[in-house]
Design a protein around this motif. Sequence first.
Motif, short mmCIF file in Angstrom:
data_model
loop_
_atom_site.label_atom_id
_atom_site.label_comp_id
_atom_site.label_asym_id
_atom_site.label_seq_id
_atom_site.Cartn_x
_atom_site.Cartn_y
_atom_site.Cartn_z
N ARG A 55 0.93 -1.10 0.08
CA ARG A 55 -0.21 -0.01 0.07
C ARG A 55 0.88 1.09 -0.03
O ARG A 55 1.91 1.41 0.85
CB ARG A 55 -0.92 -0.11 1.14
CG ARG A 55 -2.07 -0.98 1.33
CD ARG A 55 -3.20 -0.37 0.76
NE ARG A 55 -3.48 1.02 1.10
CZ ARG A 55 -4.34 1.48 1.99
NH1 ARG A 55 -5.02 0.25 2.82
NH2 ARG A 55 -4.71 2.58 2.23
N ASP A 56 0.59 2.21 -0.80
CA ASP A 56 1.30 3.31 -0.91
C ASP A 56 1.43 4.18 0.36
O ASP A 56 2.70 4.54 0.73
CB ASP A 56 0.82 4.49 -2.01
CG ASP A 56 -0.46 4.98 -1.47
OD1 ASP A 56 -1.22 4.18 -0.87
OD2 ASP A 56 -0.91 6.06 -1.76
N ASP A 57 0.67 3.95 1.38
CA ASP A 57 0.60 4.65 2.74
C ASP A 57 1.68 4.19 3.59
O ASP A 57 2.21 4.51 4.22
CB ASP A 57 -0.68 4.72 3.50
CG ASP A 57 -1.86 4.80 2.48
OD1 ASP A 57 -1.91 4.44 1.39
OD2 ASP A 57 -2.80 5.59 3.05
N GLU A 77 1.81 11.83 0.33
CA GLU A 77 2.06 10.89 1.60
C GLU A 77 3.21 10.90 2.21
O GLU A 77 3.38 10.89 3.51
CB GLU A 77 1.90 9.43 0.79
CG GLU A 77 1.60 8.28 1.65
CD GLU A 77 0.23 8.36 2.23
OE1 GLU A 77 -0.82 8.60 1.74
OE2 GLU A 77 0.11 8.65 3.51
ZN ZN Z 1 -3.33 5.59 -0.45
#
Ligand code: ZN
Length: 226
Positions: A55-57, A77
């Motif tokens: 997940r990018d987060d 982010e």
């Molecule tokens: Zn995201």
Amino acid sequence: NGTSRDRLRIAIQKSGRLAEPARALLSACGLSWRESRDKLFCYGESLPVDLLLVRDDDIPGLIADGVCDFGVVGRNELNEQAGARQSIGLPAAYQELRALGFGGCRLMLAVPEAWQWSGPEQLQGTRIATSYPAILAQWLQEQGVQASVVELSGSVEIAPKLGTADLICDLVSSGATLAANQLKPVQTLLESEAVLAGPVRRFEDQRAQLAAMLLRRMDGVLKLKD
Ligand code: ZN
Ligand code: PRP
Ligand code: MG
């Protein structure tokens, strides 16, 4: 987790807007992986550079913890999590190394279409829904405005209609999501795009040479693109 390694590990988004262009960029840098569609770990073939699909987060934290060496992630982010870490006294532990020229979007304030926007002073006493509380709080402070930040992890655009917030602060790319929710963008807080993020500390093992080579190749590829 600062253990010595002789392979580089790069985290990219598993699926979503940055996933394909991130892979394409790394391929153009001469990297290839043993293809395994559903695997979350891709073992590097042409060079000792492995991919982690996440997940990018999670990417900023993976770099901060030394689990990954680099990541391709949105500046939004990266800055948000740096701000959140800073507010609890933690060092950033990672930095933006290169802007990658894809995944462009803006973090913007958007208000119900009927509003007449006159400027940041208008936000005094309002409730603003966002997934970017640290960036928003910092910006509000710079503006000298007091507003309450309502944190939502997704579907932020619905908040004004639900009455849980007066306006929102969210990413805008095409603007279609705002329009579909009768909101209009009024103020930009951050110009974002995909970036290559890496650690603040230098590598003290084999990764130093690998990282330098990767950056050199990436600079070549990025130069060809503009
Ligand atoms: Zn995201
Ligand atoms: C972002 C943002 C908006 C949408 C805006 O979400 O949160 O919902 O994109 O794009 P548009 O202006 O082109 O309509 P994203 O799709 O990245 O997913 P997420 O909110 O689940 O992270
Ligand atoms: Mg969204």
